[in-house]
Design an enzyme around this catalytic site. Structure first.
Site, mmCIF file in Angstrom:
data_model
loop_
_atom_site.group_PDB
_atom_site.id
_atom_site.type_symbol
_atom_site.label_atom_id
_atom_site.label_comp_id
_atom_site.label_asym_id
_atom_site.label_seq_id
_atom_site.Cartn_x
_atom_site.Cartn_y
_atom_site.Cartn_z
ATOM 1 N N ALA A 104 20.565 -7.906 -6.699
ATOM 2 C CA ALA A 104 21.490 -9.007 -6.945
ATOM 3 C C ALA A 104 22.866 -8.543 -6.467
ATOM 4 O O ALA A 104 23.135 -7.339 -6.434
ATOM 5 C CB ALA A 104 21.525 -9.311 -8.436
ATOM 6 N N GLY A 107 17.165 -6.449 -8.241
ATOM 7 C CA GLY A 107 16.592 -7.779 -8.043
ATOM 8 C C GLY A 107 15.643 -7.845 -6.851
ATOM 9 O O GLY A 107 14.745 -8.688 -6.819
ATOM 10 N N GLU A 144 12.421 -6.637 -8.120
ATOM 11 C CA GLU A 144 11.902 -7.669 -9.023
ATOM 12 C C GLU A 144 11.302 -8.848 -8.262
ATOM 13 O O GLU A 144 10.301 -9.433 -8.674
ATOM 14 C CB GLU A 144 13.029 -8.141 -9.950
ATOM 15 C CG GLU A 144 13.457 -7.045 -10.911
ATOM 16 C CD GLU A 144 14.675 -7.422 -11.732
ATOM 17 O OE1 GLU A 144 15.778 -7.504 -11.152
ATOM 18 O OE2 GLU A 144 14.523 -7.640 -12.939
ATOM 19 N N GLU A 166 19.553 -0.616 -12.203
ATOM 20 C CA GLU A 166 20.530 -1.350 -13.017
ATOM 21 C C GLU A 166 21.202 -0.494 -14.080
ATOM 22 O O GLU A 166 22.370 -0.688 -14.420
ATOM 23 C CB GLU A 166 19.855 -2.559 -13.696
ATOM 24 C CG GLU A 166 19.485 -3.698 -12.760
ATOM 25 C CD GLU A 166 18.119 -3.571 -12.127
ATOM 26 O OE1 GLU A 166 17.531 -2.475 -12.181
ATOM 27 O OE2 GLU A 166 17.640 -4.569 -11.573
HETATM 28 N N1 CAA Z 1 25.330 -6.153 -3.995
HETATM 29 C C1 CAA Z 1 26.384 -6.362 -3.181
HETATM 30 N N2 CAA Z 1 26.603 -5.676 -2.040
HETATM 31 C C2 CAA Z 1 25.700 -4.728 -1.711
HETATM 32 C C3 CAA Z 1 24.590 -4.449 -2.502
HETATM 33 C C4 CAA Z 1 24.401 -5.214 -3.696
HETATM 34 N N3 CAA Z 1 23.350 -5.063 -4.499
HETATM 35 N N4 CAA Z 1 23.883 -3.453 -1.926
HETATM 36 C C5 CAA Z 1 24.541 -3.131 -0.807
HETATM 37 N N5 CAA Z 1 25.641 -3.894 -0.666
HETATM 38 C C6 CAA Z 1 26.641 -3.865 0.413
HETATM 39 C C7 CAA Z 1 27.586 -2.699 0.277
HETATM 40 O O1 CAA Z 1 28.611 -2.976 -0.664
HETATM 41 C C8 CAA Z 1 28.095 -2.566 1.687
HETATM 42 O O2 CAA Z 1 29.045 -3.568 1.914
HETATM 43 P P1 CAA Z 1 30.501 -3.187 2.573
HETATM 44 O O3 CAA Z 1 30.150 -2.674 3.952
HETATM 45 O O4 CAA Z 1 31.234 -4.481 2.576
HETATM 46 O O5 CAA Z 1 31.090 -2.112 1.705
HETATM 47 C C9 CAA Z 1 26.864 -2.913 2.523
HETATM 48 O O6 CAA Z 1 25.989 -3.638 1.657
HETATM 49 C C10 CAA Z 1 26.129 -1.696 3.032
HETATM 50 O O7 CAA Z 1 25.830 -0.885 1.918
HETATM 51 P P2 CAA Z 1 26.255 0.687 1.836
HETATM 52 O O8 CAA Z 1 27.459 0.953 2.657
HETATM 53 O O9 CAA Z 1 26.335 1.054 0.387
HETATM 54 O O10 CAA Z 1 24.975 1.348 2.536
HETATM 55 P P3 CAA Z 1 24.361 2.791 2.245
HETATM 56 O O11 CAA Z 1 23.360 3.015 3.312
HETATM 57 O O12 CAA Z 1 25.446 3.799 2.078
HETATM 58 O O13 CAA Z 1 23.639 2.651 0.822
HETATM 59 C C11 CAA Z 1 22.234 1.572 -0.844
HETATM 60 C C12 CAA Z 1 22.527 1.779 0.663
HETATM 61 C C13 CAA Z 1 21.736 2.901 -1.454
HETATM 62 C C14 CAA Z 1 21.156 0.516 -0.963
HETATM 63 C C15 CAA Z 1 23.530 1.140 -1.555
HETATM 64 O O14 CAA Z 1 24.100 0.034 -0.847
HETATM 65 C C16 CAA Z 1 23.335 0.714 -2.981
HETATM 66 O O15 CAA Z 1 23.190 1.561 -3.851
HETATM 67 N N6 CAA Z 1 23.332 -0.610 -3.238
HETATM 68 C C17 CAA Z 1 23.214 -1.144 -4.566
HETATM 69 C C18 CAA Z 1 21.775 -1.124 -5.054
HETATM 70 C C19 CAA Z 1 21.694 -1.628 -6.487
HETATM 71 O O16 CAA Z 1 22.246 -1.052 -7.402
HETATM 72 N N7 CAA Z 1 20.955 -2.735 -6.680
HETATM 73 C C20 CAA Z 1 20.766 -3.338 -7.988
HETATM 74 C C21 CAA Z 1 21.758 -4.415 -8.211
HETATM 75 S S1 CAA Z 1 21.782 -4.975 -9.891
HETATM 76 C C22 CAA Z 1 20.540 -6.128 -9.966
HETATM 77 O O17 CAA Z 1 19.807 -6.369 -9.025
HETATM 78 C C23 CAA Z 1 20.470 -6.816 -11.287
HETATM 79 C C24 CAA Z 1 19.243 -7.611 -11.556
HETATM 80 O O18 CAA Z 1 18.245 -7.115 -12.009
HETATM 81 C C25 CAA Z 1 19.252 -9.047 -11.330
#
Ligand code: CAA
Length: 254
Positions: free
Chosen positions: A62, A107, A110, A130
């Site tokens: 998400a 998400g 999920e 999360e």
């Molecule tokens: N939400 C918003 N933006 C996201 C995102 C997310 N879940 N995942 C990645 N992005 C964005 C980053 O912010 C980045 O944007 P910018 O270039 O504008 O900064 C772009 O995508 C590329 O990501 P990274 O630069 O971070 O790429 P990376 O290769 O260094 O890392 C990754 C990849 C490990 C997947 C890392 O992006 C990450 O940890 N993302 C978050 C993953 C996460 O925590 N997901 C769970 C979300 S909570 C949820 O889903 C709740 C639920 O149950 C409903």
């Protein structure tokens, strides 16, 4: 943006928000919900595949930036929208396949868990991170991960928030096959499923979905009843006769 490509009874739904690794914001999740509703109701669509655009991600979760501004009501609504999408994938009367082509986190994992079948690329990375954000999986992950992999594996993954590679996902049963390119493998299975009786597939999905809930005796009684009902249709007659006549069956979907 959501792309839907239909070919020969198979719909491929591609989640495309590549600048955010296909993370789902309100517009993308709402569009996904609307497209899935259409595909669920369309009898010409026999199988639905869900995948992510690009090389890197299925869905990285998400949208965290959006969630950081949510209050209780907003978060509850956001959770409900994700649940609606999950239930659609889980209950639509046709098979759904997740072709996990990269990161499937939060998400994204999920969404894949709500599909009937999960295949992953050998480069895929999955997890429920999360907890690292001070929250919990909110789109069905606590329940479906426990059902798919057992409560032990689910608790370990959800409590630690660690990301696992494709081999580990295969080992714990989170995905059932690794393939590259994963979408080709998903299409192959979809073609095989599209040649089966849609009536029998619908009944099979309904019955297996009940396996981990409700009363075992009642579920077995439902199986006995629906098994019998299939014999009133053309597809059961055709399938059973074709075997006896040593030919391929031609199912009509009744
Ligand atoms: N939400 C918003 N933006 C996201 C995102 C997310 N879940 N995942 C990645 N992005 C964005 C980053 O912010 C980045 O944007 P910018 O270039 O504008 O900064 C772009 O995508 C590329 O990501 P990274 O630069 O971070 O790429 P990376 O290769 O260094 O890392 C990754 C990849 C490990 C997947 C890392 O992006 C990450 O940890 N993302 C978050 C993953 C996460 O925590 N997901 C769970 C979300 S909570 C949820 O889903 C709740 C639920 O149950 C409903």
């Amino acid at each position: 943006m959501i792309h839907v490509e239909r070919d020969d009874g198979i719909a491929v739904v591609t989640i495309d928000r590549q600048d955010a690794l296909n993370a789902l914001d309100v517009a993308t999740l709402t569009e996904l919900r609307d497209r899935l509703h259409e595909l669920a109701a369309d009898d010409d669509v026999r199988v639905v595949i869900v995948t992510g655009a690009g090389e890197r991600a299925f869905v990285a979760g998400a949208d965290i930036k959006y969630m950081s501004g949510l209050d209780v009501d907003g978060a509850t609504e956001w959770g409900a929208l994700g649940h609606e999408v999950g239930r659609l994938l889980e209950t639509m009367p046709k098979p759904t396949i997740a072709a996990i082509n990269g990161f499937a986190l939060g998400g994204g994992c999920e969404l894949a868990l709500a599909c009937d079948i999960r295949y992953a690329s050998s480069r895929a990375k999955l997890g429920q991170p999360e907890i690292n954000l001070g929250i919990v999986p909110g789109w069905g992950g606590t329940q479906r991960l426990a059902r798919v992999c057992g409560p032990g594996a689910a608790k370990e993954l959800i409590f630690t928030g660690r990301t696992i590679d494709a081999d580990e996902a295969l080992r714990i049963g989170l995905v059932t096959k690794l393939a590259d390119p994963v979408l080709d493998r998903a299409r192959e299975t979809a073609r095989a499923l599209a040649s089966k009786s849609p009536v029998a597939l619908r009944v099979a999905k309904r019955l297996v979905n009940r396996a981990l809930g409700g009363d075992h005796e009642e579920n077995l009684a439902s199986e006995a009843e629906l098994f019998g009902e299939l014999f009133s249709g053309k597809d059961a007659k055709e399938g059973l006769t074709a075997f006896a006549e040593k030919r391929e069956p031609r199912f009509v979907g009744r």
